[in-house]
Design a protein around this motif. Structure first.
Motif, PDB file in Angstrom:
ATOM      1  N   THR A   1       7.698   8.619   0.815  1.00 24.18           N
ATOM      2  CA  THR A   1       6.705   7.567   0.601  1.00 24.18           C
ATOM      3  C   THR A   1       5.349   8.221   0.417  1.00 24.18           C
ATOM      4  O   THR A   1       5.099   9.318   0.926  1.00 24.18           O
ATOM      5  CB  THR A   1       6.650   6.593   1.796  1.00 24.18           C
ATOM      6  N   LEU A   2       4.495   7.537  -0.328  1.00 29.05           N
ATOM      7  CA  LEU A   2       3.133   8.025  -0.557  1.00 29.05           C
ATOM      8  C   LEU A   2       2.166   6.859  -0.442  1.00 29.05           C
ATOM      9  O   LEU A   2       2.498   5.717  -0.835  1.00 29.05           O
ATOM     10  CB  LEU A   2       3.021   8.649  -1.945  1.00 29.05           C
ATOM     11  N   PRO A   3       0.983   7.127   0.048  1.00 26.86           N
ATOM     12  CA  PRO A   3      -0.025   6.059   0.056  1.00 26.86           C
ATOM     13  C   PRO A   3      -0.370   5.683  -1.397  1.00 26.86           C
ATOM     14  O   PRO A   3      -0.506   6.569  -2.260  1.00 26.86           O
ATOM     15  CB  PRO A   3      -1.220   6.685   0.773  1.00 26.86           C
ATOM     16  N   ALA A   4      -0.487   4.437  -1.666  1.00 25.48           N
ATOM     17  CA  ALA A   4      -0.811   3.982  -3.019  1.00 25.48           C
ATOM     18  C   ALA A   4      -2.134   4.564  -3.463  1.00 25.48           C
ATOM     19  O   ALA A   4      -2.331   4.865  -4.644  1.00 25.48           O
ATOM     20  CB  ALA A   4      -0.850   2.444  -3.056  1.00 25.48           C
ATOM     21  N   LYS A   5      -3.078   4.730  -2.493  1.00 22.58           N
ATOM     22  CA  LYS A   5      -4.380   5.300  -2.853  1.00 22.58           C
ATOM     23  C   LYS A   5      -4.237   6.708  -3.402  1.00 22.58           C
ATOM     24  O   LYS A   5      -4.909   7.076  -4.355  1.00 22.58           O
ATOM     25  CB  LYS A   5      -5.260   5.356  -1.596  1.00 22.58           C
ATOM     26  N   ALA A   6      -3.356   7.539  -2.779  1.00 19.81           N
ATOM     27  CA  ALA A   6      -3.162   8.916  -3.241  1.00 19.81           C
ATOM     28  C   ALA A   6      -2.528   8.944  -4.631  1.00 19.81           C
ATOM     29  O   ALA A   6      -2.876   9.785  -5.474  1.00 19.81           O
ATOM     30  CB  ALA A   6      -2.284   9.681  -2.254  1.00 19.81           C
ATOM     31  N   VAL A   7      -1.626   7.976  -4.883  1.00 21.40           N
ATOM     32  CA  VAL A   7      -0.990   7.926  -6.203  1.00 21.40           C
ATOM     33  C   VAL A   7      -2.004   7.479  -7.246  1.00 21.40           C
ATOM     34  O   VAL A   7      -2.064   8.041  -8.354  1.00 21.40           O
ATOM     35  CB  VAL A   7       0.228   6.988  -6.173  1.00 21.40           C
ATOM     36  N   ASP A   8      -2.812   6.488  -6.903  1.00 20.53           N
ATOM     37  CA  ASP A   8      -3.813   6.009  -7.870  1.00 20.53           C
ATOM     38  C   ASP A   8      -4.831   7.097  -8.182  1.00 20.53           C
ATOM     39  O   ASP A   8      -5.382   7.147  -9.297  1.00 20.53           O
ATOM     40  CB  ASP A   8      -4.522   4.767  -7.300  1.00 20.53           C
TER      41      ASP A   8
ATOM     42  N   ASP B   1       0.807  -1.223   0.000  1.00 24.30           N
ATOM     43  CA  ASP B   1       0.000   0.000   0.000  1.00 24.30           C
ATOM     44  C   ASP B   1       0.841   1.274   0.000  1.00 24.30           C
ATOM     45  O   ASP B   1       0.313   2.369   0.234  1.00 24.30           O
ATOM     46  CB  ASP B   1      -0.917   0.026   1.240  1.00 24.30           C
ATOM     47  N   LEU B   2       2.128   1.126  -0.233  1.00 25.42           N
ATOM     48  CA  LEU B   2       3.010   2.295  -0.222  1.00 25.42           C
ATOM     49  C   LEU B   2       3.760   2.413  -1.550  1.00 25.42           C
ATOM     50  O   LEU B   2       4.057   1.402  -2.205  1.00 25.42           O
ATOM     51  CB  LEU B   2       4.036   2.200   0.914  1.00 25.42           C
ATOM     52  N   VAL B   3       4.026   3.650  -1.928  1.00 26.83           N
ATOM     53  CA  VAL B   3       4.850   3.940  -3.095  1.00 26.83           C
ATOM     54  C   VAL B   3       6.100   4.662  -2.602  1.00 26.83           C
ATOM     55  O   VAL B   3       6.000   5.713  -1.944  1.00 26.83           O
ATOM     56  CB  VAL B   3       4.095   4.817  -4.123  1.00 26.83           C
TER      57      VAL B   3
END
Length: 425
Positions: free
Chosen positions: A86-93, A68-70
């Motif tokens: 690091t970024l939450p995968a949800k924010a990147v998606d 769940d992390l980028v």
């Protein structure tokens, strides 16, 4: 950031876990009484934990996704600096597009210290891609600010030298820009020389390297013109050439500067501050030096024109001289004296006649005067037989009683004088 964390000190309860012999604060440590890593790292974590979250902009590199992390590296757009994040995968998606190397983003993140590894990382919470509209708006604001300072004014621009001794060229380490400038300039003017500085023209190193190269070439007395050249690229690729630091370095350059960035449609801010804007690197190669063949042809035409003008002038002067020589006064110089000679002879004759008339008139007048004088003269009376008698003293004898016997007398007749004595009265 507006909050200033307090200096490192022991967190609450830390003294209970640490040995009593450890210094209470960092200021109390010494070579004899140091803090162990296990004691310092949590303090750093506590110190950094007090820092607030911040919005930060940069370019992403080394994007990796794990659960769940980028994970990524956030690099500065101008300087060679970077941070791990690091970024939450949800924010990147939620961006709706993949994060690739070079993408400009703004992330909302809080500094985070990993005590065990001793590393700092930005723990991102939100991410937004910097769109083309945002970049254009920033460039437009920078453009307006620089224009108000007068950096784009035409009276600041200086003309390019007609024949530069040496051309300074700032270009990429690899690419066609260097070849296009050098090839076209050398083809037009084979004697041109180049002082080349190869730099990075894209990414974080582009601005400092290009700025340093411009300043270095500007400091060389033998360099008469500087060309900053780069081939085509995307809008983001050409952003370094709209950087404020680079633009100001170009504006401060005393040497005439030519901007040859991208293609005709590209227009970074460097184009506006440069003394000449070339549409392409090829165009720059043609503009910085004259065309030797064209100049030679122009010189030949000028020489031919001057020779024709000189020949025509000589011909006109010869014709004028021939016309002068053909005139009677120059062909037979005596002609101009003949009329004067005739006139002089006439005047001489007239003068002779006038003299004769004057003498004749005077002679007649003299004869008249002589006749008058003779008429009045006593001689005319003597001519008629009269005589003039004078005594010895020279007095005229008018009465016989004036003389006596024996007196000497002188008798004047018409032709001579007679001496006599009185014999009796």
């Amino acid at each position: 950031m507006t909050e200033t964390p307090a200096p490192l000190s022991s967190p609450p309860g830390d003294n209970e876990r640490a040995p009593l012999t450890l210094p209470a604060t960092a200021a109390d440590t010494s070579a004899e009484r140091p803090w162990p890593v296990r004691h310092l790292s949590p303090k750093i974590a506590d110190y950094i934990a007090r820092l607030p979250a911040v919005w930060v902009e940069g370019q992403v590199l080394n994007v990796k996704r794990w659960r769940d992390l980028v994970f990524l590296t956030l690099r500065d757009t101008d300087e060679h600096m970077s941070l791990s994040a690091t970024l939450p995968a949800k924010a990147v998606d939620a961006l709706g597009t993949d994060l690739t190397d070079g993408t400009r983003v703004v992330i909302h993140a809080k500094p985070q210290w990993w005590a065990k590894q001793g590393t700092l990382q930005m723990a991102g919470r939100d991410v937004r891609q910097v769109g083309l509209g945002d970049l254009l708006a920033r460039l437009e604001a920078l453009k307006d600010a620089l224009a108000r300072e007068g950096l784009f004014d035409t009276d600041r621009k200086v003309p390019l030298p007609f024949i530069p001794r040496t051309v300074g060229l700032v270009c990429a380490t690899q690419g066609d820009a260097e070849h296009d400038v050098v090839e076209n300039a050398t083809r037009r003017w084979p004697g041109v020389r180049f002082e080349i500085r190869r730099v990075t023209v894209q990414g974080a190193r582009a601005v400092p390297e290009t700025t340093a190269a411009i300043r270095e070439l500007d400091g060389l007395d033998r360099v008469d013109v500087i060309v900053v050249a780069r081939g085509g690229g995307s809008f983001e690729d050409l952003l370094p050439f709209s950087d404020e630091a680079l633009v100001r370095a170009a504006a401060a350059c005393a040497t005439p500067l030519v901007s040859a960035i991208g293609h005709e449609k590209d227009s970074p801010l460097l184009d506006l501050v440069a003394d000449y804007r070339a549409s392409t690197p090829t165009d720059a190669g043609k503009r910085i030096v004259p065309d030797a063949a064209a100049e030679a042809a122009g010189i030949a035409r000028a020489r031919q024109s001057m020779a024709g003008a000189l020949a025509a002038g000589i011909s006109r002067e010869r014709q004028a001289l021939a016309a002068l020589r053909s005139r009677p006064a120059l062909d037979r110089p005596g002609t101009m004296l003949e009329a004067r000679a005739v006139e002089a002879a006439r005047l001489r004759a007239d003068a002779g006649h006038a003299l004769v008339r004057s003498l004749s008139s005077t002679e007649a007048e003299l004869r008249e005067l002589a006749a008058g004088v003779r008429a009045l003269s006593p001689l005319s009376t003597l001519e008629r037989g009269f005589a003039v008698v004078r005594d010895a003293a020279g007095g005229i004898v008018r009465d016989a009683a004036q003389v006596g016997p024996g007196d000497a007398l002188r008798i004047r007749v018409a032709r001579g004088e007679i001496a006599a004595d009185v014999s009796g009265t």
